[in-house]
Write a protein that holds these residues in place. Structure first.
Motif, PDB file in Angstrom:
ATOM      1  N   GLY A   1       0.778  -1.237   0.000  1.00  0.00           N
ATOM      2  CA  GLY A   1       0.000   0.000   0.000  1.00  0.00           C
ATOM      3  C   GLY A   1       0.808   1.284   0.000  1.00  0.00           C
ATOM      4  O   GLY A   1       0.240   2.368  -0.031  1.00  0.00           O
ATOM      5  N   THR A   2       2.118   1.188   0.024  1.00  0.00           N
ATOM      6  CA  THR A   2       2.934   2.407   0.139  1.00  0.00           C
ATOM      7  C   THR A   2       3.448   2.928  -1.205  1.00  0.00           C
ATOM      8  O   THR A   2       4.226   3.871  -1.242  1.00  0.00           O
ATOM      9  N   GLY A   3       2.995   2.317  -2.290  1.00  0.00           N
ATOM     10  CA  GLY A   3       3.401   2.802  -3.609  1.00  0.00           C
ATOM     11  C   GLY A   3       2.331   3.718  -4.179  1.00  0.00           C
ATOM     12  O   GLY A   3       2.055   4.780  -3.636  1.00  0.00           O
ATOM     13  N   CYS A   4       1.706   3.279  -5.245  1.00  0.00           N
ATOM     14  CA  CYS A   4       0.723   4.115  -5.946  1.00  0.00           C
ATOM     15  C   CYS A   4      -0.561   4.319  -5.151  1.00  0.00           C
ATOM     16  O   CYS A   4      -1.304   5.256  -5.397  1.00  0.00           O
ATOM     17  N   GLY A   5      -0.847   3.424  -4.227  1.00  0.00           N
ATOM     18  CA  GLY A   5      -2.048   3.550  -3.399  1.00  0.00           C
ATOM     19  C   GLY A   5      -3.259   2.792  -3.925  1.00  0.00           C
ATOM     20  O   GLY A   5      -4.285   2.719  -3.256  1.00  0.00           O
ATOM     21  N   TRP A   6      -3.153   2.223  -5.105  1.00  0.00           N
ATOM     22  CA  TRP A   6      -4.291   1.518  -5.702  1.00  0.00           C
ATOM     23  C   TRP A   6      -4.852   0.437  -4.792  1.00  0.00           C
ATOM     24  O   TRP A   6      -6.076   0.279  -4.676  1.00  0.00           O
ATOM     25  N   CYS A   7      -4.017  -0.302  -4.143  1.00  0.00           N
ATOM     26  CA  CYS A   7      -4.481  -1.460  -3.384  1.00  0.00           C
ATOM     27  C   CYS A   7      -5.032  -1.107  -2.006  1.00  0.00           C
ATOM     28  O   CYS A   7      -5.577  -1.977  -1.332  1.00  0.00           O
TER      29      CYS A   7
HETATM   30  S1  FES Z   1       0.713   0.574  -3.590  1.00  0.00           S
HETATM   31 FE1  FES Z   1      -0.175  -1.365  -3.791  1.00  0.00          FE
HETATM   32  S2  FES Z   1      -0.571  -1.543  -5.908  1.00  0.00           S
HETATM   33 FE2  FES Z   1       0.486   0.326  -5.735  1.00  0.00          FE
END
Ligand code: FES
Length: 81
Positions: A40-46
């Motif tokens: 969850g710490t990247g793009c935030g999609w998940c």
């Molecule tokens: S942060 Fe989880 S898919 Fe990008």
């Protein structure tokens, strides 16, 4: 249902690892799932999907969209960021 499906595509975190983390670490908030390999710490999609697992009485029975649909939707999400 596929527990090996990747829930966080940015950090390649499978659903199984997140469920295991919830069961063993008892995070107090959904945001603490970031301690599970950075979920969850990247793009935030998940994040909404992570939150759904965290909120569930039975995270094993929560399903994700099919892997290809999930990845496509995430690509669209990232285009609009
Ligand atoms: S942060 Fe989880 S898919 Fe990008």
């Amino acid at each position: 249902m596929n527990d090996d499906q990747t829930i966080c595509l940015c950090f390649d975190v499978p659903r199984r690892k997140v469920i295991q983390f919830i069961r063993t670490q008892h995070p107090k908030s959904a945001s603490q799932l970031s301690e599970c390999f950075g979920a969850g710490t990247g793009c935030g999609w998940c994040r909404p999907f992570l939150k759904r697992l965290w909120e569930s009485e039975s995270p094993e029975s929560e399903s994700l969209p099919a892997a290809s649909d999930y990845a496509k939707a995430r690509d669209e999400y990232r285009k609009h960021q």
